[in-house]
Scaffold this motif. Structure first.
Motif, PDB file in Angstrom:
ATOM      1  N   TYR A 288       0.860  -1.190   0.000  1.00 45.75           N
ATOM      2  CA  TYR A 288       0.000   0.000   0.000  1.00 45.75           C
ATOM      3  C   TYR A 288       0.894   1.238   0.000  1.00 45.75           C
ATOM      4  CZ  TYR A 288      -3.180  -3.353   2.324  1.00 45.75           C
ATOM      5  OH  TYR A 288      -3.928  -4.448   2.671  1.00 45.75           O
ATOM      6  N   PRO A 289       0.395   2.328  -0.577  1.00 47.39           N
ATOM      7  CA  PRO A 289       1.128   3.589  -0.426  1.00 47.39           C
ATOM      8  C   PRO A 289       0.824   4.209   0.939  1.00 47.39           C
ATOM      9  CG  PRO A 289      -0.860   3.960  -1.700  1.00 47.39           C
ATOM     10  CD  PRO A 289      -0.817   2.474  -1.410  1.00 47.39           C
ATOM     11  N   ASP A 290       1.790   4.948   1.500  1.00 43.68           N
ATOM     12  CA  ASP A 290       1.467   5.723   2.694  1.00 43.68           C
ATOM     13  C   ASP A 290       1.573   7.214   2.375  1.00 43.68           C
ATOM     14  OD1 ASP A 290       4.099   6.595   2.905  1.00 43.68           O
ATOM     15  OD2 ASP A 290       4.601   5.297   4.592  1.00 43.68           O
ATOM     16  N   GLU A 291       1.378   8.041   3.356  1.00 41.52           N
ATOM     17  CA  GLU A 291       1.304   9.484   3.111  1.00 41.52           C
ATOM     18  C   GLU A 291       2.679  10.135   2.997  1.00 41.52           C
ATOM     19  OE1 GLU A 291       1.272   8.543   7.445  1.00 41.52           O
ATOM     20  OE2 GLU A 291       0.165   7.869   5.679  1.00 41.52           O
ATOM     21  N   ASN A 292       3.751   9.371   3.172  1.00 39.92           N
ATOM     22  CA  ASN A 292       5.107   9.927   3.171  1.00 39.92           C
ATOM     23  C   ASN A 292       5.930   9.480   1.966  1.00 39.92           C
ATOM     24  OD1 ASN A 292       4.773  11.213   5.772  1.00 39.92           O
ATOM     25  ND2 ASN A 292       4.878   9.160   6.657  1.00 39.92           N
ATOM     26  N   ASP A 293       5.263   9.187   0.855  1.00 42.70           N
ATOM     27  CA  ASP A 293       5.958   8.724  -0.357  1.00 42.70           C
ATOM     28  C   ASP A 293       6.753   7.452  -0.099  1.00 42.70           C
ATOM     29  OD1 ASP A 293       4.884  10.857  -1.643  1.00 42.70           O
ATOM     30  OD2 ASP A 293       6.769  11.883  -2.050  1.00 42.70           O
ATOM     31  N   LYS A 294       6.213   6.600   0.734  1.00 39.15           N
ATOM     32  CA  LYS A 294       6.817   5.305   1.015  1.00 39.15           C
ATOM     33  C   LYS A 294       5.790   4.213   0.735  1.00 39.15           C
ATOM     34  CE  LYS A 294      10.603   7.156   2.721  1.00 39.15           C
ATOM     35  NZ  LYS A 294      11.895   7.073   2.015  1.00 39.15           N
ATOM     36  N   THR A 295       6.258   2.980   0.688  1.00 44.73           N
ATOM     37  CA  THR A 295       5.387   1.844   0.411  1.00 44.73           C
ATOM     38  C   THR A 295       5.374   0.905   1.608  1.00 44.73           C
ATOM     39  OG1 THR A 295       5.987   1.995  -1.923  1.00 44.73           O
ATOM     40  CG2 THR A 295       4.889  -0.017  -1.208  1.00 44.73           C
ATOM     41  N   LYS A 296       4.190   0.569   2.076  1.00 43.12           N
ATOM     42  CA  LYS A 296       4.044  -0.378   3.182  1.00 43.12           C
ATOM     43  C   LYS A 296       3.826  -1.778   2.600  1.00 43.12           C
ATOM     44  CE  LYS A 296       0.548   1.880   4.888  1.00 43.12           C
ATOM     45  NZ  LYS A 296      -0.569   2.299   5.767  1.00 43.12           N
ATOM     46  N   ILE A 297       4.533  -2.762   3.126  1.00 40.28           N
ATOM     47  CA  ILE A 297       4.478  -4.121   2.592  1.00 40.28           C
ATOM     48  C   ILE A 297       4.238  -5.100   3.734  1.00 40.28           C
ATOM     49  CG2 ILE A 297       5.771  -5.931   1.396  1.00 40.28           C
ATOM     50  CD1 ILE A 297       7.335  -3.658  -0.005  1.00 40.28           C
ATOM     51  N   SER A 298       3.278  -6.015   3.520  1.00 44.91           N
ATOM     52  CA  SER A 298       2.961  -7.030   4.524  1.00 44.91           C
ATOM     53  C   SER A 298       2.764  -8.376   3.843  1.00 44.91           C
ATOM     54  CB  SER A 298       1.672  -6.671   5.276  1.00 44.91           C
ATOM     55  OG  SER A 298       1.758  -5.398   5.869  1.00 44.91           O
ATOM     56  N   PRO A 299       3.014  -9.482   4.555  1.00 46.26           N
ATOM     57  CA  PRO A 299       2.702 -10.799   3.993  1.00 46.26           C
ATOM     58  C   PRO A 299       1.207 -10.982   3.836  1.00 46.26           C
ATOM     59  CG  PRO A 299       4.174 -10.960   5.899  1.00 46.26           C
ATOM     60  CD  PRO A 299       3.645  -9.569   5.878  1.00 46.26           C
ATOM     61  N   ILE A 300       0.828 -11.745   2.860  1.00 50.58           N
ATOM     62  CA  ILE A 300      -0.580 -12.098   2.658  1.00 50.58           C
ATOM     63  C   ILE A 300      -0.971 -13.186   3.644  1.00 50.58           C
ATOM     64  CG2 ILE A 300      -1.993 -13.471   1.069  1.00 50.58           C
ATOM     65  CD1 ILE A 300      -2.129 -10.576   0.412  1.00 50.58           C
ATOM     66  N   THR A 301      -2.201 -13.125   4.130  1.00 47.32           N
ATOM     67  CA  THR A 301      -2.689 -14.171   5.022  1.00 47.32           C
ATOM     68  C   THR A 301      -3.280 -15.327   4.216  1.00 47.32           C
ATOM     69  OG1 THR A 301      -4.909 -13.223   5.151  1.00 47.32           O
ATOM     70  CG2 THR A 301      -3.264 -12.417   6.729  1.00 47.32           C
ATOM     71  N   GLN A 302      -3.360 -16.479   4.838  1.00 44.34           N
ATOM     72  CA  GLN A 302      -3.981 -17.621   4.184  1.00 44.34           C
ATOM     73  C   GLN A 302      -5.460 -17.366   3.938  1.00 44.34           C
ATOM     74  OE1 GLN A 302      -2.300 -20.372   2.973  1.00 44.34           O
ATOM     75  NE2 GLN A 302      -4.272 -20.673   1.951  1.00 44.34           N
ATOM     76  N   GLU A 303      -6.085 -16.619   4.832  1.00 45.23           N
ATOM     77  CA  GLU A 303      -7.489 -16.260   4.644  1.00 45.23           C
ATOM     78  C   GLU A 303      -7.666 -15.461   3.349  1.00 45.23           C
ATOM     79  OE1 GLU A 303     -11.094 -14.059   7.149  1.00 45.23           O
ATOM     80  OE2 GLU A 303      -8.993 -13.689   7.672  1.00 45.23           O
ATOM     81  N   TRP A 304      -6.752 -14.517   3.113  1.00 48.60           N
ATOM     82  CA  TRP A 304      -6.809 -13.718   1.878  1.00 48.60           C
ATOM     83  C   TRP A 304      -6.623 -14.622   0.667  1.00 48.60           C
ATOM     84  CZ3 TRP A 304      -4.466 -12.660  -2.606  1.00 48.60           C
ATOM     85  CH2 TRP A 304      -4.792 -11.468  -3.264  1.00 48.60           C
ATOM     86  N   MET A 305      -5.662 -15.531   0.739  1.00 48.83           N
ATOM     87  CA  MET A 305      -5.392 -16.442  -0.380  1.00 48.83           C
ATOM     88  C   MET A 305      -6.610 -17.307  -0.691  1.00 48.83           C
ATOM     89  SD  MET A 305      -2.161 -16.109  -1.554  1.00 48.83           S
ATOM     90  CE  MET A 305      -1.321 -17.640  -1.990  1.00 48.83           C
ATOM     91  N   ASP A 306      -7.263 -17.803   0.346  1.00 50.55           N
ATOM     92  CA  ASP A 306      -8.443 -18.648   0.150  1.00 50.55           C
ATOM     93  C   ASP A 306      -9.587 -17.848  -0.475  1.00 50.55           C
ATOM     94  OD1 ASP A 306      -7.028 -20.711   1.301  1.00 50.55           O
ATOM     95  OD2 ASP A 306      -7.968 -20.498   3.276  1.00 50.55           O
ATOM     96  N   ALA A 307      -9.776 -16.630  -0.023  1.00 46.93           N
ATOM     97  CA  ALA A 307     -10.844 -15.783  -0.566  1.00 46.93           C
ATOM     98  C   ALA A 307     -10.563 -15.432  -2.026  1.00 46.93           C
ATOM     99  CB  ALA A 307     -10.975 -14.515   0.271  1.00 46.93           C
ATOM    100  N   TYR A 308      -9.310 -15.212  -2.348  1.00 47.16           N
ATOM    101  CA  TYR A 308      -8.916 -14.899  -3.729  1.00 47.16           C
ATOM    102  C   TYR A 308      -9.255 -16.073  -4.654  1.00 47.16           C
ATOM    103  CZ  TYR A 308      -5.789 -14.220  -7.736  1.00 47.16           C
ATOM    104  OH  TYR A 308      -5.271 -14.107  -8.999  1.00 47.16           O
TER     105      TYR A 308
END
Length: 317
Positions: A288-308
């Protein structure tokens, strides 16, 4: 030496995993990119790439693809090609040509036939049903016809230090016949230099091509910036400039990999990507973009993968 790959969107994961296996066994960066993208092109539930890709306004699946070698700067690309199973393979073949290395429309299809590439009707029954539904919605509700434009882009580094990049897409859903975006345009949708690194883009091609951002990311990495620093510095100031000059901006997401196996991502939307290296198992992340011209990065959850998985295979009413 190390090896690594990065690819745009969740759909890159299985192909990238296959590509990493090739790299682990000493395979080339070019083979890794081609095999990874072919796996995406062949999966019928991905609506924006290859078989199962959504068609243009006339119901024809027109595909764009490109390949570039970071060793030779050889570039091959096809735009608006139809009824061909794996456009990435054709693009890679063209990258060895000094002349006629970028082909469009019927000429690209003729080249594929003459050179023995497999022809195939790329419109699946599922994609046709989605197209028919969209046509009805446009007529009944006066909706904008355009929807969906996700390119798969892959950058790879092999154990010899060679780098390659490839892209493939069916482009903007319901696009005008003959429309192309950034994906097959060198410097816009992709760029790689084995002495520095590579980058690939996905999003609204009409806006991405205004910035030559993939070339800019590689240039910035060449000045000593990390891939993440280069992605952030290339994208976010340009978004402000484009908004000021043009009045509006579409979706932008970029991935990058350098010659040391370090990677980076920048985006102005919620964006998933796949990544793996010699030391990091292939995995899917969300940015995701943040308000400081940086990018926030997180691992995907298994719940997200299953929903996808459930979402992309859901029945079409």
């Amino acid at each position: 030496m190390t090896y690594a790959m990065i690819g745009t969107w969740r759909m890159a994961y299985e192909g990238l995993s296959k590509g990493l296996d090739l790299l682990k066994g000493g395979g080339t960066s070019g083979d890794a990119v081609e095999s990874a993208i072919k796996k995406v092109e062949d999966y019928p539930f991905f609506k924006s790439v290859g078989y199962g890709g959504l068609p243009n306004e006339n119901g024809l699946v027109e595909l764009d693809s490109a390949f570039m070698s970071g060793d030779t700067f050889g570039v091959g690309a096809v735009m608006g090609i139809s009824d061909v199973k794996n456009p990435i393979s054709i693009a890679r073949s063209l990258s060895h040509e000094h002349f006629n290395s970028v082909l469009v429309g019927e000429g690209a299809s003729q080249y594929a036939t003459k050179n023995g590439f497999e022809r195939k009707n790329m419109l699946t029954p599922r994609a046709k049903k989605i197209w028919e539904k969209r046509k009805a919605e446009i007529a009944e509700k006066n909706l904008s016809p355009y929807d969906g434009h996700d390119t798969v882009g892959m950058v790879s580094l092999d154990q010899t230090g060679s780098m390659s990049v490839g892209t493939s897409t069916s482009g903007l859903f319901m696009k005008k016949a003959g429309r192309t975006g950034d994906s097959a345009l060198v410097g816009d949708g992709f760029y790689v230099d084995s002495d520095i690194g590579g980058a690939a883009a996905t999003g609204l091609g009409e806006d991405i091509m205004k910035g030559c951002l993939c070339y800019e990311i590689v240039r910035l990495m060449g000045t000593g910036l990390s891939p993440q620093e280069a992605c952030d510095k290339a994208l976010y100031p340009f978004l402000r400039k484009l908004k000021k000059r043009f009045g509006k901006i579409g979706e932008f997401s970029l991935v990058a990999l350098n010659k040391d196996g370090q990677w980076g991502v920048s985006t102005n939307v919620e964006f998933t990507f796949a990544m793996g290296t010699e030391k990091e198992a292939p995995a899917v992340y969300i940015a995701y973009p943040d308000e400081n011209d940086k990018t926030k990065i997180s691992p995907i959850t298994q719940e997200w993968m299953d929903a996808y998985e459930k979402r992309i295979k859901a029945p079409i009413d």
